[in-house]
Structure formats: C-alpha cells, structure tokens
Design a protein around this motif. Structure first.
Motif, short mmCIF file in Angstrom:
data_model
loop_
_atom_site.label_atom_id
_atom_site.label_comp_id
_atom_site.label_asym_id
_atom_site.label_seq_id
_atom_site.Cartn_x
_atom_site.Cartn_y
_atom_site.Cartn_z
N MET A 1 -46.82 -34.42 53.45
CA MET A 1 -45.45 -33.97 53.64
C MET A 1 -44.94 -33.44 52.31
SD MET A 1 -42.26 -36.02 55.27
CE MET A 1 -42.72 -35.76 56.95
N ASN A 2 -44.32 -32.28 52.36
CA ASN A 2 -43.88 -31.68 51.10
C ASN A 2 -42.60 -32.35 50.59
OD1 ASN A 2 -41.97 -30.66 52.81
ND2 ASN A 2 -42.63 -28.55 52.63
N ASN A 3 -42.26 -32.02 49.38
CA ASN A 3 -41.15 -32.67 48.68
C ASN A 3 -39.79 -32.32 49.28
OD1 ASN A 3 -40.04 -34.32 46.79
ND2 ASN A 3 -40.13 -32.83 45.13
N THR A 4 -39.63 -31.10 49.80
CA THR A 4 -38.37 -30.69 50.39
C THR A 4 -38.06 -31.47 51.66
OG1 THR A 4 -38.75 -28.48 49.52
CG2 THR A 4 -37.05 -28.71 51.19
N ALA A 5 -39.06 -31.64 52.51
CA ALA A 5 -38.87 -32.40 53.75
C ALA A 5 -38.55 -33.86 53.44
CB ALA A 5 -40.11 -32.30 54.63
N LEU A 6 -39.20 -34.42 52.43
CA LEU A 6 -38.92 -35.80 52.05
C LEU A 6 -37.51 -35.95 51.51
CD1 LEU A 6 -40.22 -38.58 51.85
CD2 LEU A 6 -40.90 -38.00 49.53
N THR A 7 -37.04 -34.97 50.75
CA THR A 7 -35.67 -35.01 50.24
C THR A 7 -34.66 -34.93 51.37
OG1 THR A 7 -36.43 -33.91 48.22
CG2 THR A 7 -34.07 -33.89 48.65
N ILE A 37 -26.56 -41.91 62.35
CA ILE A 37 -27.11 -42.88 61.40
C ILE A 37 -28.34 -43.56 61.99
CG2 ILE A 37 -26.65 -45.08 60.25
CD1 ILE A 37 -23.73 -44.17 60.02
N THR A 38 -28.25 -43.95 63.25
CA THR A 38 -29.37 -44.63 63.89
C THR A 38 -30.59 -43.72 64.00
OG1 THR A 38 -27.81 -45.94 65.18
CG2 THR A 38 -30.07 -45.90 65.95
N LEU A 39 -30.39 -42.49 64.42
CA LEU A 39 -31.52 -41.58 64.56
C LEU A 39 -32.12 -41.20 63.21
CD1 LEU A 39 -30.33 -39.30 67.46
CD2 LEU A 39 -32.06 -41.09 67.52
N SER A 40 -31.29 -41.06 62.20
CA SER A 40 -31.84 -40.76 60.88
C SER A 40 -32.64 -41.94 60.34
CB SER A 40 -30.75 -40.34 59.92
OG SER A 40 -29.86 -41.40 59.68
N LEU A 41 -32.20 -43.15 60.63
CA LEU A 41 -32.97 -44.32 60.21
C LEU A 41 -34.26 -44.46 61.00
CD1 LEU A 41 -30.22 -47.00 59.57
CD2 LEU A 41 -31.60 -45.77 57.89
N VAL A 42 -34.27 -44.05 62.27
CA VAL A 42 -35.49 -44.07 63.06
C VAL A 42 -36.52 -43.13 62.45
CG1 VAL A 42 -36.46 -43.37 65.30
CG2 VAL A 42 -34.48 -44.86 65.22
N LEU A 43 -36.07 -42.04 61.86
CA LEU A 43 -36.99 -41.12 61.19
C LEU A 43 -37.31 -41.56 59.77
CD1 LEU A 43 -35.41 -37.73 62.27
CD2 LEU A 43 -37.49 -38.76 63.16
N PHE A 44 -36.36 -42.14 59.07
CA PHE A 44 -36.50 -42.46 57.65
C PHE A 44 -37.33 -43.72 57.40
CE2 PHE A 44 -34.64 -44.61 53.89
CZ PHE A 44 -35.04 -43.71 52.92
#
Length: 98
Positions: A1-7, A37-44
């Motif tokens: 995974m590239n750095n932009t997607a991780l950021t 917030i919940t969906l971003s945490l499911v991805l993060f």
C-alpha cells in the motif's frame, strides 16, 4: 500500500470526528458522523493490525457488530425524538424538556 493511501486512511477518523464536532444542528447529522467514525475505524484498525502481524479478521467483525448496534440504537432514538418533539434539532432539547 502506498504512502498516500495510508495517510488518507489515518486521516479518516480525525476528519469524521471533526465533522461530528462542527455539525451538531440535527440529530441525523450527528448520527451520520458517528457512522463515518465507525466505518473509518473498520478500515483503519485492521490495516494497522495487519502492519503489526496481528490477526485482524475478528477485530473487523467486532467493529462492524458495534457499528450495527450503534446505528440501530441511534435510529430508534431519532424516531423517538421526532415523535416526541416533532423535529430532530439538537438545540431544541433542554434539560427542562427531557
């Protein structure tokens, strides 16, 4: 995974929390921010656990389960509030009305 997607993945929970802080006029907007917030945490969270070589499948399922419970409770509260007060404006709620 590239750095932009991780950021971007690291900034999603922060953006969702700031959206919740600044959009508190309607109860529905607050619930949508909580879902963000919940969906971003499911991805993060599984992404961060994958980087540390920890098992992440169970954590993703647990987060999705809590997200579904939160959504159903929030929807029930919003329906109850709109039936009782006629709107979903958070500013119309005071301590004397509750």
């Amino acid at each position: 995974m590239n750095n932009t997607a991780l950021t971007v993945m690291c900034l999603l929970p922060i953006l969702a929390m700031s959206n919740m802080l600044f959009n508190q006029t309607h109860f529905l907007m607050t619930l949508l921010s909580l879902e963000g917030i919940t969906l971003s945490l499911v991805l993060f969270v599984p992404l961060m656990l994958m980087n540390s070589n920890a098992p992440s499948a169970a954590m993703a399922v647990i987060l999705l389960t809590f997200g579904a419970c939160e959504a159903s409770l929030g929807l029930g509260l919003m329906v109850s509030m709109s039936r009782s007060y006629g709107n979903d404006m958070l500013k119309s709620l005071t301590i004397t009305k509750c």
